[in-house]
Scaffold this active site. Structure first.
Site, PDB file in Angstrom:
ATOM      1  N   THR A  28      14.444 -44.427 -43.361  1.00 33.21           N
ATOM      2  CA  THR A  28      13.558 -44.518 -42.197  1.00 33.21           C
ATOM      3  C   THR A  28      12.607 -45.697 -42.364  1.00 33.21           C
ATOM      4  OG1 THR A  28      13.624 -42.123 -41.966  1.00 33.21           O
ATOM      5  CG2 THR A  28      11.801 -43.239 -40.868  1.00 33.21           C
ATOM      6  N   ASP A  81      17.483 -47.178 -48.146  1.00 33.32           N
ATOM      7  CA  ASP A  81      16.156 -46.891 -47.588  1.00 33.32           C
ATOM      8  C   ASP A  81      15.158 -47.953 -48.044  1.00 33.32           C
ATOM      9  OD1 ASP A  81      14.125 -45.633 -46.211  1.00 33.32           O
ATOM     10  OD2 ASP A  81      14.128 -43.798 -47.410  1.00 33.32           O
ATOM     11  N   ALA A  83      10.882 -48.967 -48.888  1.00 32.76           N
ATOM     12  CA  ALA A  83       9.830 -48.424 -49.759  1.00 32.76           C
ATOM     13  C   ALA A  83       8.500 -49.047 -49.368  1.00 32.76           C
ATOM     14  CB  ALA A  83      10.133 -48.741 -51.220  1.00 32.76           C
ATOM     15  N   ASP A  84       7.435 -48.346 -49.695  1.00 32.28           N
ATOM     16  CA  ASP A  84       6.099 -48.914 -49.509  1.00 32.28           C
ATOM     17  C   ASP A  84       5.682 -49.708 -50.736  1.00 32.28           C
ATOM     18  OD1 ASP A  84       5.598 -47.732 -46.885  1.00 32.28           O
ATOM     19  OD2 ASP A  84       5.752 -45.848 -47.984  1.00 32.28           O
ATOM     20  N   GLU A 103      13.746 -37.891 -46.821  1.00 27.85           N
ATOM     21  CA  GLU A 103      14.223 -39.046 -47.605  1.00 27.85           C
ATOM     22  C   GLU A 103      14.577 -38.607 -49.023  1.00 27.85           C
ATOM     23  OE1 GLU A 103      11.796 -42.563 -45.237  1.00 27.85           O
ATOM     24  OE2 GLU A 103      10.946 -41.754 -47.055  1.00 27.85           O
ATOM     25  N   LYS A 121       6.445 -55.690 -51.200  1.00 22.03           N
ATOM     26  CA  LYS A 121       6.484 -54.305 -51.705  1.00 22.03           C
ATOM     27  C   LYS A 121       6.567 -54.231 -53.238  1.00 22.03           C
ATOM     28  CE  LYS A 121       6.896 -52.966 -47.379  1.00 22.03           C
ATOM     29  NZ  LYS A 121       8.036 -52.263 -46.850  1.00 22.03           N
TER      30      LYS A 121
HETATM   31  C1  5RP Z   1       9.224 -43.923 -44.448  1.00 20.94           C
HETATM   32  C2  5RP Z   1       9.345 -44.737 -45.675  1.00 20.94           C
HETATM   33  C3  5RP Z   1       9.679 -46.183 -45.506  1.00 20.94           C
HETATM   34  O1  5RP Z   1      10.797 -46.476 -46.281  1.00 20.94           O
HETATM   35  C4  5RP Z   1       8.520 -47.009 -45.975  1.00 20.94           C
HETATM   36  O2  5RP Z   1       7.355 -46.589 -45.289  1.00 20.94           O
HETATM   37  C5  5RP Z   1       8.763 -48.502 -45.715  1.00 20.94           C
HETATM   38  O3  5RP Z   1       8.738 -48.735 -44.352  1.00 20.94           O
HETATM   39  P1  5RP Z   1       8.906 -50.184 -43.738  1.00 20.94           P
HETATM   40  O4  5RP Z   1      10.324 -50.588 -43.973  1.00 20.94           O
HETATM   41  O5  5RP Z   1       8.594 -49.993 -42.270  1.00 20.94           O
HETATM   42  O6  5RP Z   1       7.928 -51.095 -44.400  1.00 20.94           O
HETATM   43  O7  5RP Z   1       9.175 -44.297 -46.779  1.00 20.94           O
HETATM   44  O8  5RP Z   1       8.773 -42.627 -44.729  1.00 20.94           O
END
Ligand code: 5RP
Length: 223
Positions: A28, A81, A83-84, A103, A121
């Site tokens: 997501t 996926d 990550a932050d 997730e 990140k």
């Molecule tokens: C969602 C998440 C996302 O992977 C994380 O927030 C990164 O998002 P983005 O790609 O918009 O920077 O963990 O719950």
């Protein structure tokens, strides 16, 4: 390159990890949305996807990609996926998009976790980004106190002035002021607090690979 262009780059690079005929795990967020856009180009080679959020499910289905219920699929070859934050060991903070519980579930049923991220990140130590924690609302006060004892400051995430409800109908705490030097121990500890649904540290289910978007192209890091 802009951050958006780096996200597009890693979203496209992740296609190399999708096996023909397979069901792919889809995360997501804005980076994953680029991956979903890229996936549209190979959708006829796919059996379908397992998704980690209502938002991603809607996007996949709008592109004509079949979405399976995670409970109906035994194992996935790969989960893609964002990550932050991600560190040198593949440990991550996730949950900025409030989808951390699903997730972690989809990551747990996947043999390989491919993290796609732009270089903003990449961190030496997890904890600069506010740590998301999905909780059962009745436990809020006690969990806020538990984090305060660790030096953290936890606040309930709001949407339109009210606590944001996750896809699971629960709340999110965002915790600042933490320096997570031992992500595995931290995740195990917080997991044990009653009322915690999921802590946004992904150490037990860390990345196997990170496709990191940098000014000089996509770097592939393996852990
Ligand atoms: C969602 C998440 C996302 O992977 C994380 O927030 C990164 O998002 P983005 O790609 O918009 O920077 O963990 O719950």
């Amino acid at each position: 390159m802009t951050q958006d262009e780096l996200k597009t780059l890693v979203g496209q690079a992740a296609l190399n990890y999708v096996e023909p005929g397979s069901i792919v795990g889809v995360g997501t967020g804005s980076t994953v949305n680029k991956f979903i856009d890229a996936l549209a180009g190979i959708k006829h080679t796919l059996a379908g996807a397992v998704s980690s959020s209502v938002e991603s499910t809607d996007r996949l289905q709008a592109l004509g990609i079949r979405v399976f219920d995670a409970a109906d699929v035994e194992e996935l070859a790969v989960y893609i996926d964002g990550a932050d934050e991600i560190d040198h060991a593949g440990y991550m903070i996730k949950g900025g998009g409030a989808a951390l519980t699903r997730e972690k579930i989809v990551a747990a049923q996947s043999r390989k976790f491919v993290c796609i991220a732009d270089e903003s990140k990449w961190v030496a130590t997890l904890g600069h980004y506010p740590l998301p924690v999905e909780i059962i609302p009745m436990a809020t006060r006690r969990i806020v106190r538990e984090f305060a004892a660790l030096g953290g400051s936890a606040t309930v995430r709001l949407k339109n002035g009210k606590p944001l409800l996750t896809d699971n109908g629960q709340h999110i705490l965002d915790v600042t002021g933490l320096k997570i030097s031992d992500p595995l121990a931290f995740e195990c500890r917080v997991n044990q607090w009653p009322g915690v649904v999921t802590v946004g540290v992904f150490a037990l289910h860390k990345a196997s690979v990170c496709l990191l978007g940098t000014a000089s192209g996509v770097k592939t890091l393996t852990f």
